[in-house]
Design a protein around this motif. Structure first.
Motif, PDB file in Angstrom:
ATOM      1  N   UNK A 173      43.162  51.026  41.151  1.00 55.86           N
ATOM      2  CA  UNK A 173      43.757  49.695  40.983  1.00 55.86           C
ATOM      3  C   UNK A 173      44.657  49.303  42.141  1.00 55.86           C
ATOM      4  N   UNK A 174      45.112  50.283  42.910  1.00 53.07           N
ATOM      5  CA  UNK A 174      46.021  49.942  44.000  1.00 53.07           C
ATOM      6  C   UNK A 174      45.496  50.378  45.371  1.00 53.07           C
ATOM      7  N   UNK A 210      41.636  48.977  46.456  1.00 52.30           N
ATOM      8  CA  UNK A 210      41.582  47.556  46.850  1.00 52.30           C
ATOM      9  C   UNK A 210      42.451  47.255  48.073  1.00 52.30           C
ATOM     10  N   UNK A 211      43.607  47.910  48.164  1.00 56.19           N
ATOM     11  CA  UNK A 211      44.478  47.641  49.313  1.00 56.19           C
ATOM     12  C   UNK A 211      43.827  48.094  50.612  1.00 56.19           C
ATOM     13  N   UNK A 241      37.808  38.749  46.992  1.00 54.11           N
ATOM     14  CA  UNK A 241      38.974  39.483  46.493  1.00 54.11           C
ATOM     15  C   UNK A 241      40.251  38.667  46.624  1.00 54.11           C
ATOM     16  N   UNK A 242      40.184  37.543  47.324  1.00 54.12           N
ATOM     17  CA  UNK A 242      41.385  36.723  47.462  1.00 54.12           C
ATOM     18  C   UNK A 242      42.259  37.137  48.630  1.00 54.12           C
TER      19      UNK A 242
END
Ligand SMILES: Nc1ncnc2c1ncn2[C@@H]1O[C@H](COP(=O)(O)OP(=O)(O)OP(=O)(O)O)[C@@H](O)[C@H]1O
Ligand SMILES: [Mg+2]
Lengths: 315, 282
Positions: free
Chosen positions: A228-229, A232-233, A311-312
């Protein structure tokens, strides 16, 4: 010049409806213009260099024949030799044209055929290298022992000249019956995994302390923090790594084709070209490799834009 | 380390356990709490001998000059930092046990929203991690976004929101899993006065509505006086508690209560406390 005109046009006209399209167009032109200028400069320099390097041969020929040559004759003859020291750009383009569109793909002299022979192990090596790089990066970020031990080895692996180990790997693998695609792919992967490891370690470590603390306050498991972190980062880093990795994978394959007596593939074309002094063939193969690399990087870039936008990340 | 902390708690904690842990005892209880950071330039005493009880449903503000250990105290409560001396219990447990029981929501000074998630997605993050089912997630997201006045912004990305809205989203995120304690570290520090007033009003309303225990760090005396039931005044080097001021203002607090003499009297008391802290320093 046209780029300037378009710029001025959109700025001056300021038509609301087509503004966005116009701006995008002007933007592309704005970016294309410097590139075009650089290409132009390179082509000019190249022609000058071709003249400079090939003139001696023309003069020697004339001397042997016992006649004198004028400037224009020298110029013309430096641009049309069969085995020039440096082929002129149009000669390379003509050879590229002839060797790709001018013959059947199945022909042994088709550059498309050779390009595919090189591309296939490159893609496999890219896949293997990327997966290896990813797994190593995940290990390094999550395991202290791996953090301490893997990176030095990974760096050491890249300091060994690939040209020296490629033939050994190929010979050893051939002797155990592994031939064809796989040995080349392994050497390709050997060069490809490194940028992926480096980029992904940086990417997986990119989240701020405050975000890691936040996940801790949720009592998130390492696995959750990863999915979750961290992952994606790391996406922007991931795609950058992929681009570097793809180029490295291609180089790896070509190097693997060089010293092993291969008769197919861009590496083999380079080598046989240099055996027989076929400089035009060498340059055409070089350009084909560059086109392949550009295509690979371009495709990754498209996927990158699409994914990051979804993903924005991209505003 | 954890076991050591528990055994340390075991004995001296006995009197505190009188009330029966979760129920009537203090939500947060610190005794002789100290934390020294070992840095290259020598030890930094971020907290020293802090004694403090915070009861359920209190709104406690921490105020003091920069570097006096306010953040450190909150981080110790949140088990993000381990004390080097003394004890601390949260809900009658060690901070780490409380963290694992998801006893608190933490609001950092920066909003800390994930840029690749929408506002609703950001609020969903803790709910996903804590395993709420899909329907419940949606219900809670709607509820807390409502609470912070952000309904209708769920589908926006963080960069599409102003700083104040982002901070509200991060408060919503901390509220979403309905922990009893809210730890807020200068949540409005970076916002302008007017937005800040508005958020302060909302925060009071929210606190009344939810009955949470709130620990709130601030640099602003009016903010501390306006919001809290108690104000903890701290001094730096070493970070200690100088004074704990009871706020006698009525529970009903419109913004213009800040012009009343009672308000100004309490603000004055806080200022005096801060000055005393500086006297310590000199
Ligand atoms: N991880 C750390 N390592 C070393 N020293 C630290 C660390 N965290 C904080 N400190 C030091 O501890 C002291 C207290 O820091 P803290 O962040 O708690 O202050 P604060 O009261 O929150 O200040 P501010 O109002 O500026 O936020 C400071 O002197 C700081 O330099
Ligand atoms: Mg602080």
């Amino acid at each position: 010049m046209t780029g300037e005109a378009v710029h001025a046009g959109t700025r001056g006209g300021g038509a609301r409806g087509s503004g966005r399209l116009g701006r995008a167009f002007a933007g592309t032109m704005g970016r294309a213009l410097p590139i075009f200028a650089v290409v132009l400069a390179i082509v000019v320099l190249w022609y000058l260099a071709a003249f400079w390097l090939n003139a001696q041969w023309v003069l020697d020929q004339a001397e042997r024949a016992g006649r004198s040559v004028g400037f224009w004759e020298i110029l013309e003859k430096t641009m049309s030799q069969e085995r020039p020291r440096l082929p002129a750009p149009h000669q390379v383009v003509a050879e590229l044209w002839h060797a790709t569109l001018g013959m059947k793909i199945t022909s042994k002299r088709s550059l498309i055929f050779h390009a595919w022979v090189t591309l296939a192990p490159t893609l496999l090596g890219f896949l293997i290298g990327t997966v290896t790089g990813l797994l190593l990066a995940v290990g390094i970020v999550h395991n202290r022992a791996m953090d301490m031990s893997v990176m030095p080895w990974a760096i050491a692996s890249q300091t060994i000249p690939i040209l020296a180990i490629a033939p050994m790997v190929i010979v050893v693998l051939n002797s155990v019956g592994v031939t064809g695609l796989v040995p080349k792919a392994l050497i390709s992967a050997y060069l490809c995994f490194f940028p992926v490891v480096v980029g992904m370690v940086k990417g997986l470590r990119s989240p701020d302390c405050i975000l890691l603390d936040l996940m801790k306050t949720y009592n998130a498991s390492r696995w959750q923090v990863f999915w979750k972190l961290r992952l994606p980062a790391s996406m922007p880093y991931f795609f950058t790594s992929l681009k570097v990795g793809a180029a490295a994978a291609l180089i790896g394959t070509i190097v693997a084709e060089l010293p092993t007596g291969a008769i197919r593939g861009l590496g083999a074309r380079l080598l046989s070209g240099s055996y027989y002094g076929q400089t035009i063939q060498i340059w055409a193969a070089l350009f084909m490799a560059a086109i392949l690399a550009a295509a690979l990087v371009g495709v990754i870039g498209l996927v990158q834009n699409w994914v990051l936008k979804r993903m924005g990340f991209v505003r | 380390m954890e076991t050591a902390a528990t055994t340390k708690n075991g004995e001296p904690h006995a009197p505190g356990a009188r009330g029966g842990g979760e129920g009537a005892g203090p939500v947060i209880r610190a005794r002789g709490l100290s934390l020294t950071f070992e840095t290259r330039d020598g030890p930094v005493h971020a907290l020293q001998d802090v004694d403090l009880d915070i009861r359920r449903g209190e709104f406690v503000s921490f105020i003091g000059p920069s570097g006096c250990g306010k953040t450190t105290f909150l981080r110790v409560v949140a088990a993000l930092e381990r004390p080097t001396g003394g004890e601390i219990c949260v809900n009658g447990m060690t901070p780490d046990a409380a963290r694992r029981a998801r006893a608190y929501g933490y609001v950092f000074q920066a909003p800390g929203l994930l840029p690749w998630r929408t506002i609703a997605g950001n609020v969903r993050l803790p709910l996903e991690i804590m395993g709420f089912d899909k329907g419940e997630q949606e219900r809670r997201i709607g509820e807390v976004l409502d609470l912070v006045d952000l309904s209708g912004f769920g589908k926006k990305y963080p960069w599409q929101l102003s700083g104040g809205m982002q901070q509200r989203a991060s408060i919503a995120r901390a509220l979403s899993f309905d922990a009893g304690i809210l730890l807020m570290d200068e949540p409005f520090g970076a916002l302008d006065e007017i937005v800040r007033d508005h958020l302060n009003e909302q925060l009071i309303a929210l606190w009344k509505k939810t009955g949470k225990t709130i620990l709130f760090v601030t640099h602003s005396i009016p903010e501390a006086v306006y919001l809290s039931t108690r104000i903890v005044v701290m001094s730096p080097r070493p970070g200690r508690v100088i004074e704990v001021i009871e706020n006698t203002l009525p529970a009903e607090r419109p913004l213009d209560i800040r012009d009343t003499p009672e308000f100004l009297a309490i603000a004055h008391k806080v200022r005096e406390g801060l000055r005393k802290g500086h006297a310590y320093d000199g």
